[in-house]
Scaffold this motif. Structure first.
Motif, PDB file in Angstrom:
ATOM      1  N   GLU A 283      47.563  17.276 -84.205  1.00 13.50           N
ATOM      2  CA  GLU A 283      46.421  17.298 -83.061  1.00 13.50           C
ATOM      3  C   GLU A 283      45.088  17.871 -83.787  1.00 13.50           C
ATOM      4  OE1 GLU A 283      48.102  19.407 -79.953  1.00 13.50           O
ATOM      5  OE2 GLU A 283      46.072  20.250 -79.655  1.00 13.50           O
TER       6      GLU A 283
ATOM      7  N   GLY B 197      43.096  19.120 -76.435  1.00 14.97           N
ATOM      8  CA  GLY B 197      44.256  18.965 -77.477  1.00 14.97           C
ATOM      9  C   GLY B 197      44.995  17.685 -76.883  1.00 14.97           C
ATOM     10  N   ALA B 198      45.589  18.196 -75.507  1.00 14.33           N
ATOM     11  CA  ALA B 198      46.285  17.081 -74.799  1.00 14.33           C
ATOM     12  C   ALA B 198      45.861  15.625 -74.549  1.00 14.33           C
ATOM     13  CB  ALA B 198      46.739  17.617 -73.539  1.00 14.33           C
TER      14      ALA B 198
ATOM     15  N   ALA C 277      44.391  17.688 -65.148  1.00 13.28           N
ATOM     16  CA  ALA C 277      43.377  18.156 -66.084  1.00 13.28           C
ATOM     17  C   ALA C 277      44.157  18.197 -67.354  1.00 13.28           C
ATOM     18  CB  ALA C 277      42.766  19.650 -65.487  1.00 13.28           C
ATOM     19  N   LEU C 278      43.481  17.568 -68.379  1.00 13.50           N
ATOM     20  CA  LEU C 278      44.074  17.659 -69.685  1.00 13.50           C
ATOM     21  C   LEU C 278      43.098  18.380 -70.530  1.00 13.50           C
ATOM     22  CD1 LEU C 278      45.605  15.052 -68.166  1.00 13.50           C
ATOM     23  CD2 LEU C 278      46.487  14.409 -70.639  1.00 13.50           C
ATOM     24  N   GLY C 279      43.455  19.277 -71.275  1.00 11.69           N
ATOM     25  CA  GLY C 279      42.623  19.883 -72.319  1.00 11.69           C
ATOM     26  C   GLY C 279      42.225  18.922 -73.516  1.00 11.69           C
TER      27      GLY C 279
ATOM     28  N   LEU D  38      54.714  14.998 -65.286  1.00  8.92           N
ATOM     29  CA  LEU D  38      53.593  14.953 -64.202  1.00  8.92           C
ATOM     30  C   LEU D  38      53.387  13.426 -63.929  1.00  8.92           C
ATOM     31  CD1 LEU D  38      50.962  17.286 -65.982  1.00  8.92           C
ATOM     32  CD2 LEU D  38      52.055  17.783 -64.095  1.00  8.92           C
TER      33      LEU D  38
ATOM     34  N   PRO E 137      48.578  22.726 -76.123  1.00  8.88           N
ATOM     35  CA  PRO E 137      47.664  21.685 -75.253  1.00  8.88           C
ATOM     36  C   PRO E 137      47.851  22.383 -73.661  1.00  8.88           C
ATOM     37  CG  PRO E 137      49.187  20.503 -76.572  1.00  8.88           C
ATOM     38  CD  PRO E 137      49.814  21.904 -76.712  1.00  8.88           C
ATOM     39  N   PHE E 138      46.592  21.932 -73.133  1.00 13.15           N
ATOM     40  CA  PHE E 138      46.403  22.402 -71.830  1.00 13.15           C
ATOM     41  C   PHE E 138      46.496  21.070 -70.593  1.00 13.15           C
ATOM     42  CE2 PHE E 138      43.151  22.374 -68.197  1.00 13.15           C
ATOM     43  CZ  PHE E 138      43.583  23.593 -67.451  1.00 13.15           C
ATOM     44  N   ILE E 139      47.677  21.376 -69.781  1.00 20.27           N
ATOM     45  CA  ILE E 139      47.829  20.161 -68.972  1.00 20.27           C
ATOM     46  C   ILE E 139      48.184  20.921 -67.663  1.00 20.27           C
ATOM     47  CG2 ILE E 139      49.393  18.210 -68.413  1.00 20.27           C
ATOM     48  CD1 ILE E 139      50.360  18.562 -71.326  1.00 20.27           C
TER      49      ILE E 139
ATOM     50  N   SER F  88      43.966  14.365 -76.421  1.00 17.81           N
ATOM     51  CA  SER F  88      43.546  13.600 -77.666  1.00 17.81           C
ATOM     52  C   SER F  88      45.149  13.109 -78.348  1.00 17.81           C
ATOM     53  CB  SER F  88      43.225  14.519 -78.943  1.00 17.81           C
ATOM     54  OG  SER F  88      44.084  15.589 -79.064  1.00 17.81           O
ATOM     55  N   MET F  89      45.974  13.250 -77.776  1.00 18.90           N
ATOM     56  CA  MET F  89      47.331  13.084 -78.427  1.00 18.90           C
ATOM     57  C   MET F  89      47.978  11.685 -77.264  1.00 18.90           C
ATOM     58  SD  MET F  89      47.981  14.968 -80.453  1.00 18.90           S
ATOM     59  CE  MET F  89      49.831  15.320 -81.087  1.00 18.90           C
TER      60      MET F  89
ATOM     61  N   LEU G 195      54.957  17.511 -75.690  1.00 14.30           N
ATOM     62  CA  LEU G 195      53.879  17.169 -75.038  1.00 14.30           C
ATOM     63  C   LEU G 195      54.260  15.873 -74.073  1.00 14.30           C
ATOM     64  CD1 LEU G 195      50.707  17.634 -74.583  1.00 14.30           C
ATOM     65  CD2 LEU G 195      50.538  15.638 -76.011  1.00 14.30           C
TER      66      LEU G 195
END
Lengths: 74, 662
Positions: free
Chosen positions: B244, A63-64, A59-61, A31, B480-482, A66-67, A24
């Motif tokens: 997560e 899951g991302a 854009a961060l979903g 980016l 995860p979505f980025i 939260s990390m 991650l």
């Protein structure tokens, strides 16, 4: 430090840590979302966020987001 | 005389020290704690026969303790065994504060929440239902204004009350995914026979911390020679996923509690970001997206109509010209039925496809599609897909082949396989002619809605398939979505036209080679053996159709439709092409279909559903094989499509008959 996913629209934050090993952090690093960078939260839909760095938007979903641990700028 | 030791915990800048001062009647300097030197301040308050010993902890957002001041707070909470923990919650920012609450709760110490700055919250038009908060968390909540000492007496009473309670605490449970709960129980079980090593931690809480990735605790246990079940067998990626999951479960809890207890008005909005905030709004985002798509399909259908009429008219002229020329009947049949009938019936739909491509490219150019992906991410995630799968899906509306290739941007193998299996349910442009034809003939004015329904159905089937595969085959969560969001741009007419031409050209090329070839084969099958009536039951096509027709009898398809399906394996456009050939040419196709007694609107609908779902085309099949890299998954993907198509078409036929009439 607080997860990015808990910030509010309009908040300015500085990235302090990215949880989880490797993957991650690498993706985010590509980016430009790295430790020490300042982000502006321009949208929050549930736990997902859109952040702005200068003129770039990411854009961060949930899951991302939260990390990514950030420190609010007051 | 009784001593009560309490810890004041909370996020930074929520008024902990101010409360500490009010509680202990001292004048500690309030402010932040820069640098690494942080200390816990101690104070004392005498209430009747109780002595309240108060420790003011450094502010912390979580117990993961990445920074030294957070570590100090964590160590105090986990090792000093206080009689109670008082968390000061900033009423103006409840959700973020509650995230810490979800972590404090799990330690299992008696707790009180002091809801501070309620006066500021009122000013900001944030209404908090403290009772609801209390009921939800099962933690006593006391409203205070630390600055002027409002509510302090009540807070002290509550603290004494919770410390005198003899029953173990029973706070709101955080709902972790099932797999996480199982492992927590397993590890907790193991640790309960090593309690002495855990200090003040309960085995259950220690298990949660290990699952969360508490390296400090893990190292300590390893140093003692323990082999921790599950944790020691996990690879780092898996550990990340679990950490997560746990974090997400906590956010959900804090969010859920916030949503129920807090009503607030919108914060300040920056004008430059206004569009994003509207388009990606948590409530309006999805309706906006669906409306965009609905309009796009309505426009596709209606805007291309004049072109359709024009092209049909031209083909009519060709047919008439041919009728006026002397030629061999065999060649005449080849030209009239094969070339004009077959290829013509496909070409008439080229305008629809061009219009759709231009709309998709306009949406893409404006930068909206990326926002749509963001809007859809949470939803995609919840059905077991990755947010990024959304882009291949949208590409899939144009053509499944590039869509399947676009899944390369997905990093996790499971995400990729699920996306590839579900992409063929995205109705590609080649399927549009089939809908335009059948919806136009059998549903008249409602054609646009029927077509929209088919697209939605395709999406629904994709979603359900994804959920099934995620639930039963790939148990892990999507990664995860980025995604970077491109800047908004005014769509350039030229760029859209170039884009459209590029995509449309691909279609034309296929129409020229694959489809032409396909319809020629159909023409040959419809003509031979020599002497039979063209396209009749006795022709090869008729025989072929009849052989397979019984398989499709439960779906109500006649043999012509079955021939269409067989050739549809080559390319979906060929479905219309072969029907054009079998039903006496493009010109006649619509009237012949309408007049065929074996057909009805509901059968037409079932047929469109089957065409939508059954098999993308040879080209897509090749790419699926290439991208999945093995025959096993390729066969599963194709088999799944055919199975689903049959079931859904069957349901459509039978449920549809109830509404439309057979």
């Amino acid at each position: 430090m607080v997860p990015l996913s808990l910030m509010k629209t309009g908040d300015k934050v500085v990235v302090r840590a990215i949880q989880g090993t490797g993957h991650l952090a690498k993706t985010l690093g590509q980016l430009g979302i790295i430790i020490g960078i300042e982000l502006t939260i321009i949208q929050k839909a549930k736990e997902s966020v859109i952040v702005r760095i200068g003129e770039s938007r990411y854009a961060l979903g949930a899951g991302a987001a939260s990390m990514v641990l950030v420190e609010p700028q007051i | 005389m009784k001593d009560i030791r309490i810890l004041l915990a909370g996020n930074p800048n929520v008024g902990k020290t101010t409360l500490f001062n009010s509680l202990c009647g001292v004048h500690q300097h309030t402010g932040n704690y820069p640098g690494v030197t942080v200390e816990i301040k101690e104070g004392k308050r005498q209430i009747n026969d109780h002595s309240l010993f108060v420790s003011d902890l450094p502010g912390t957002y979580s117990l993961s303790a990445f920074t030294p001041d957070e570590q100090v707070a964590r160590d105090a909470l986990l090792t000093s065994n206080p009689d109670a923990v008082v968390q000061i919650v900033d009423a103006t920012n409840i959700e973020r504060n509650l995230f810490l609450t979800t972590q404090l709760m799990e330690i299992g110490l008696p707790m009180v929440i002091a809801l501070n700055m309620s006066d500021l919250a009122d000013e900001q038009k944030i209404t908090i239902d403290a009772e609801c908060l209390e009921k939800n968390l099962k933690i006593p909540v006391v409203r205070i204004v630390a600055r002027n000492g409002e509510g302090i007496e009540k807070l002290v009473d509550t603290i004494i009350r919770v410390t005198e309670k003899k029953t173990p605490v029973d706070y709101k449970k955080i709902e972790y995914p099932h797999s996480v709960t199982t492992h927590i129980a397993e590890i907790g079980n193991y640790l309960s026979s090593h309690v002495s090593l855990l200090g003040k931690l309960s085995p259950h809480y220690a298990a949660i911390r290990l699952m969360e990735g508490d390296e400090h605790l893990e190292k300590m246990l390893h140093d003692q020679g323990l082999v921790i079940p599950f944790i020691d067998k996990c690879d780092p990626a898996e550990r990340d996923g679990i950490a997560e999951d746990i974090l997400l479960a906590r956010y959900r809890t804090s969010e859920e509690v916030t949503t129920c207890a807090v009503k607030c008005s919108m914060g300040a909005v920056m004008p430059a970001d206004l569009i994003d905030q509207v388009l990606t709004h948590r409530l309006f985002g999805i309706p906006i997206f669906l409306s965009c798509m609905w309009f796009a399909f309505q426009i596709t259908f209606s805007a291309s109509n004049p072109f359709l009429v024009g092209i049909e008219y031209l083909f009519g002229i060709f047919t008439e010209m041919m009728n006026g020329v002397e030629m061999d009947p065999f060649i005449r049949s080849f030209l009239a039925d094969g070339v004009i009938g077959g290829v013509g019936s496909v070409l008439v739909f080229v305008p629809s496809i061009f219009v759709m491509f231009i709309l998709l490219s306009i949406l893409e150019d404006t930068g909206y599609l990326a926002r749509a992906a963001f809007v859809m991410d949470r939803f995609m995630h919840s059905v077991g897909l990755h947010g990024k799968s959304f882009i291949p899906f949208l590409i899939g509306f144009g053509c499944n082949v590039p869509a399947i290739m676009a899944t390369r941007t997905l990093q996790s193998k499971a995400d990729r396989i699920i996306t590839i299996i579900t992409i063929p349910f995205m109705s590609c442009a080649a399927r549009l002619p089939v809908y335009v034809l059948f919806a136009g003939v059998f549903f008249g004015a409602a054609a646009g809605n029927v077509i929209f329904f088919l697209y939605v159905l395709g999406i629904a089937v994709a979603i359900i398939s994804a959920m099934i595969f995620r639930r039963f085959v790939f148990r892990d969560e999507p990664s995860p979505f980025i995604m970077e969001l491109p800047p908004y741009r005014k769509p350039s007419g030229l760029a859209a036209a170039v884009h459209m031409w590029y995509k449309g050209k691909e279609y034309l090329k296929r129409a020229g080679i694959v489809i032409f070839g396909g319809v020629l084969v159909v023409w040959a099958l419809a003509t031979f053996p020599v002497g039979v009536e063209y396209g009749s039951v006795d022709s090869l096509a008729g025989i072929l159709g009849q052989v397979f027709q019984p398989l499709f009898a439960p779906l109500g398809f006649n043999w012509q439709l079955v021939v269409g399906l067989i050739f549809g394996f080559v390319a979906k456009e060929v479905v219309v092409g072969s029907l054009g050939t079998l039903y006496g040419g493009e010109e006649m196709l619509e009237s012949s279909l309408a007049a065929d007694p074996t057909l009805s609107p509901v059968i037409a609908l079932a047929y469109m559903v089957f065409v939508l779902l059954y098999f993308p085309c040879v080209a897509a099949f090749g790419v699926i094989r290439q991208e999945l890299g093995n025959w096993k998954w390729t066969c599963i993907a194709v088999g799944w499509g055919i199975l689903v198509a049959y079931i859904v078409a069957f349901i459509t036929l039978h449920v549809g008959s109830l509404f439309i009439g057979a």
